[in-house]
Design an enzyme around this catalytic site. Structure first.
Site, short mmCIF file in Angstrom:
data_model
loop_
_atom_site.label_atom_id
_atom_site.label_comp_id
_atom_site.label_asym_id
_atom_site.label_seq_id
_atom_site.Cartn_x
_atom_site.Cartn_y
_atom_site.Cartn_z
N THR A 42 0.84 -1.19 0.00
CA THR A 42 0.00 0.00 0.00
C THR A 42 0.88 1.25 0.00
O THR A 42 2.04 1.21 0.40
CB THR A 42 -0.94 0.02 1.22
OG1 THR A 42 -0.17 0.16 2.42
CG2 THR A 42 -1.78 -1.24 1.28
N GLY A 49 6.97 3.33 -0.48
CA GLY A 49 6.15 2.31 -1.13
C GLY A 49 6.62 2.02 -2.53
O GLY A 49 6.73 0.85 -2.94
N TYR A 188 -0.87 12.44 14.01
CA TYR A 188 -0.11 11.40 13.30
C TYR A 188 0.31 10.28 14.24
O TYR A 188 0.06 9.10 13.98
CB TYR A 188 1.12 12.03 12.65
CG TYR A 188 2.05 11.03 12.01
CD1 TYR A 188 1.64 10.29 10.90
CD2 TYR A 188 3.34 10.83 12.50
CE1 TYR A 188 2.50 9.37 10.30
CE2 TYR A 188 4.19 9.91 11.91
CZ TYR A 188 3.77 9.19 10.81
OH TYR A 188 4.61 8.28 10.22
#
Length: 300
Positions: A42, A49, A188
């Site tokens: 993902t 990624g 976050y």
């Protein structure tokens, strides 16, 4: 000049070993681990990624690329396939429940039990409290990408893996969940910490069924996620291609966690000396500041 450059390289290697989790140094080991296997990544369109997808495709894996950016995913898949790899683009927004469930159903129908899932998609947010009062949507978006989305996807992909008695989940987390929360990073760190806690909670059940779980607690990466925060550019970190070797190490060795050596001492200090740690954080909050770029947030 010839003397300075080797010295600079030696210094960078030394800093790397101190600051970051260990990296895989044997590409052949990765090929043995993933050649002919199916790996879903993902957040595959950019940064870590993308670099991880490139590394896995070069090692012989069939890489399923997942991210919101359809055009970018198609370009990356075409490039990897042209280089002799095997990659398929699956555009999906993990904050969209229907799209995520459809993605899990499609992947399961086509590939059955996946061999490896790299949960890398992430959204960062750095913003002072007084700038958050009218921005609750920032929390919703952050937790959707970093916590709820990955869980929804795994809930759809795990049943065939558990039934087959095999598979491996690699969670790309942040060292921020292992140390005292920093000013302005609450949204976050809370969302990443929530997913970390959930995954560690279900890990014993998964391991009992033959599905292993590894978490890589990354330090600073020079990606789109860290770019909006100017101070990050002055701190030691890794470029995506280098960090992909940490992911590779997790895939090959399947440890429960990969973290910088100082993560455990930092845990101890945070627990043993909460007052001084809090004092340091107050000073840090005063000497740093918000900027338009820094408060914008970023994605991997």
């Amino acid at each position: 000049m010839d003397v300075v450059r080797p010295a600079a390289r030696v210094t960078r290697v030394a800093v790397d070993r101190v600051v970051n989790p260990p990296r895989l140094s044997d590409p052949k080991a990765l090929r043995r681990a993933v050649s002919g296997k199916t790996v879903l990544v993902t957040g595959a369109s950019y940064g870590l990624g993308e670099a991880t997808a490139r590394t896995l495709a070069a090692a012989g894996a069939t890489v399923l690329l997942v991210a919101r950016t359809a055009d970018r995913l198609e370009e990356l898949a075409a490039e990897l396939n042209s280089l002799g790899g095997s990659a398929v683009a699956y555009p999906a927004d993990l904050t969209d429940a229907a799209a995520t469930e459809e993605l899990a159903e499609t992947v399961t129908e086509r590939y059955g039990a996946l061999d490896v899932i790299v949960t890398n998609a992430g959204k960062s947010m750095r913003r002072s409290l007084h700038l958050q009062y009218d921005r609750f949507h920032d929390f919703e978006r952050t937790i959707g990408v970093n916590y709820l989305g990955p869980i929804r996807l795994l809930l759809g992909l795990l049943p065939p893996m558990r039934a087959a008695g095999r598979g491996h989940i690699v969670n790309i987390s942040t060292i921020g969940v292992r140390i005292a929360p920093g000013p302005r990073w609450g949204a976050y760190q809370a969302s990443k910490g929530a997913f970390d806690t959930w995954l560690r909670s279900v890990s014993p059940e998964l391991r009992a069924d033959g599905v292993t779980v590894s978490t890589a607690y990354m330090a600073l990466l020079y990606t789109r996620m860290s770019a909006p925060t100017p101070i990050m550019r002055m701190l030691p970190g890794l470029h995506p291609g280098e960090a992909a070797d940490i992911v590779a190490k997790a895939i090959v060795q399947r440890p429960r966690s990969l973290a910088p050596w100082w993560a455990l001492p930092a845990d101890v200090v945070s627990a043993a000396l909460p007052g001084p740690v809090d004092g340091f954080m107050r000073v840090w909050a005063r000497v740093t500041r918000d900027t338009d770029a820094a408060t914008a947030g970023g994605a991997r």
